[in-house]
Design an enzyme around this catalytic site. Sequence first.
Site: not given
Ligand SMILES: Cc1cc2nc3c(=O)[nH]c(=O)nc-3n(C[C@H](O)[C@H](O)[C@H](O)COP(=O)(O)O)c2cc1C
Length: 395
Positions: A81, A159, A168, A252, A276, A279, A307, A309, A311
């Site tokens: 997501p 989550t 951030r 998650k 996440h 993040r 999840d 990183g 790529r």
């Molecule tokens: C722009 C963005 C928005 C995200 N929003 C959510 C969210 O709404 N809920 C959530 O559980 N994770 C969110 N995530 C985390 C992703 O589900 C996931 O854990 C993460 O992107 C995986 O890492 P990667 O971007 O390196 O593949 C978000 C990630 C990004 C990049």
Amino acid sequence: MTDLAGLINVADFERAARRRLPRMIWDVIAGGGGDEVTLRRNRAALDAVALRPRALVDVRQRDIGVDVFGQRVALPVLLAPTGFNRMAHRDAEIGAGLGAASAGTIFTLGTVSTYTPDEVAERCSGPLWFQLYVRPSREETDLLLARVDPSRYSALVVTIDTAMTGIRERDARNGMTVPLRITPRLIAQAATRPAWALDFLRGGVGRGGQGYGETRRHVRRVGELIRSSARQVTEDDMRWLRSRWKGPLLVKGVLRGDDCERLLQLGIDGIVVSNHGGRQLDSVPATIDALPEVVQAVAGRAEVFVDGGFRRGVDVVKALALGARAVLIGRPYVYGLAVGGQRGVERVLDIFAAEISHTFALLGCTRVSELDPSFVAMERVLVPGSGPSRAREHV
Ligand SMILES: Cc1cc2nc3c(=O)[nH]c(=O)nc-3n(C[C@H](O)[C@H](O)[C@H](O)COP(=O)(O)O)c2cc1C
């Protein structure tokens, strides 16, 4: 129009997305929490895992598909997501859902989305999961879940790593808000990104344009949704969700093996090892490093995903060898969406599929079930940019 065939790997999509998106949008998507140590660590740790090929295996026939809660998916890569995809492209979650469907994999719709769960279910024919940010009250959570049709959303992903929003600083410096407010700074940045600006204005959703009436109302709530999404999830919440949701229930945001017994007691069916995407809390471990202890603690009693990183096909194969059922990707498909809408998402997934199949061939593996930890060697790695960087120490 970007020539998608000319983008040959995920890094190409990343660069193309960066060129297309205004700086403040790019930073929301690509950025991480705090000093972004974990963001970098996810990558550094994946690079530090070595693959160990097996000799003289007949690899002419290869199958990269996996079963996820009894459902066959064409490749071991699912879409995580990623809130409010409209920032990247006007097709938003519909583009992501259709892209996943045509690649034969699962799209996880987030609570914070442009399109409602009903619209995504109606317009995307492929398999779907729903990600839940537990709402401030049980009534609200119940109302939200009432819209998530279990015959279309086969699993619920809760989550649990957002008791508060991560720090951030890129967004703070950019004066970023969601939903997007048209500020002089955004106008100035959008002027240098005309293709994105045109797409954004044409999309219309939430701005009196083409979007479904339902979605227009929904988008107005997105800001409120995001603000209220940062909330502690308790064991009580999970007990209630377990009784409320009959299908597979995942959490998650797990990074420790010693949490798993409690989660299993609560009746969960799946765990996503996740930080996440770097993040949320900074300085937590890379997910590929946390994966083995979670797999060991779960001991086959739930399906484990990971999840953060990923790529390359080689990255995915490393996680599978360490016991993940499948990998979720976030940013890579958002980059695909930004660059080419649904087609961009399809192309990113095609690249993953081709790279995974290629990795299987050179590794001496014909199907996912053959992979085990003997195919990898772990090294300890210091995060680049912090101290005597890139020094590696075998353990
Ligand atoms: C722009 C963005 C928005 C995200 N929003 C959510 C969210 O709404 N809920 C959530 O559980 N994770 C969110 N995530 C985390 C992703 O589900 C996931 O854990 C993460 O992107 C995986 O890492 P990667 O971007 O390196 O593949 C978000 C990630 C990004 C990049």
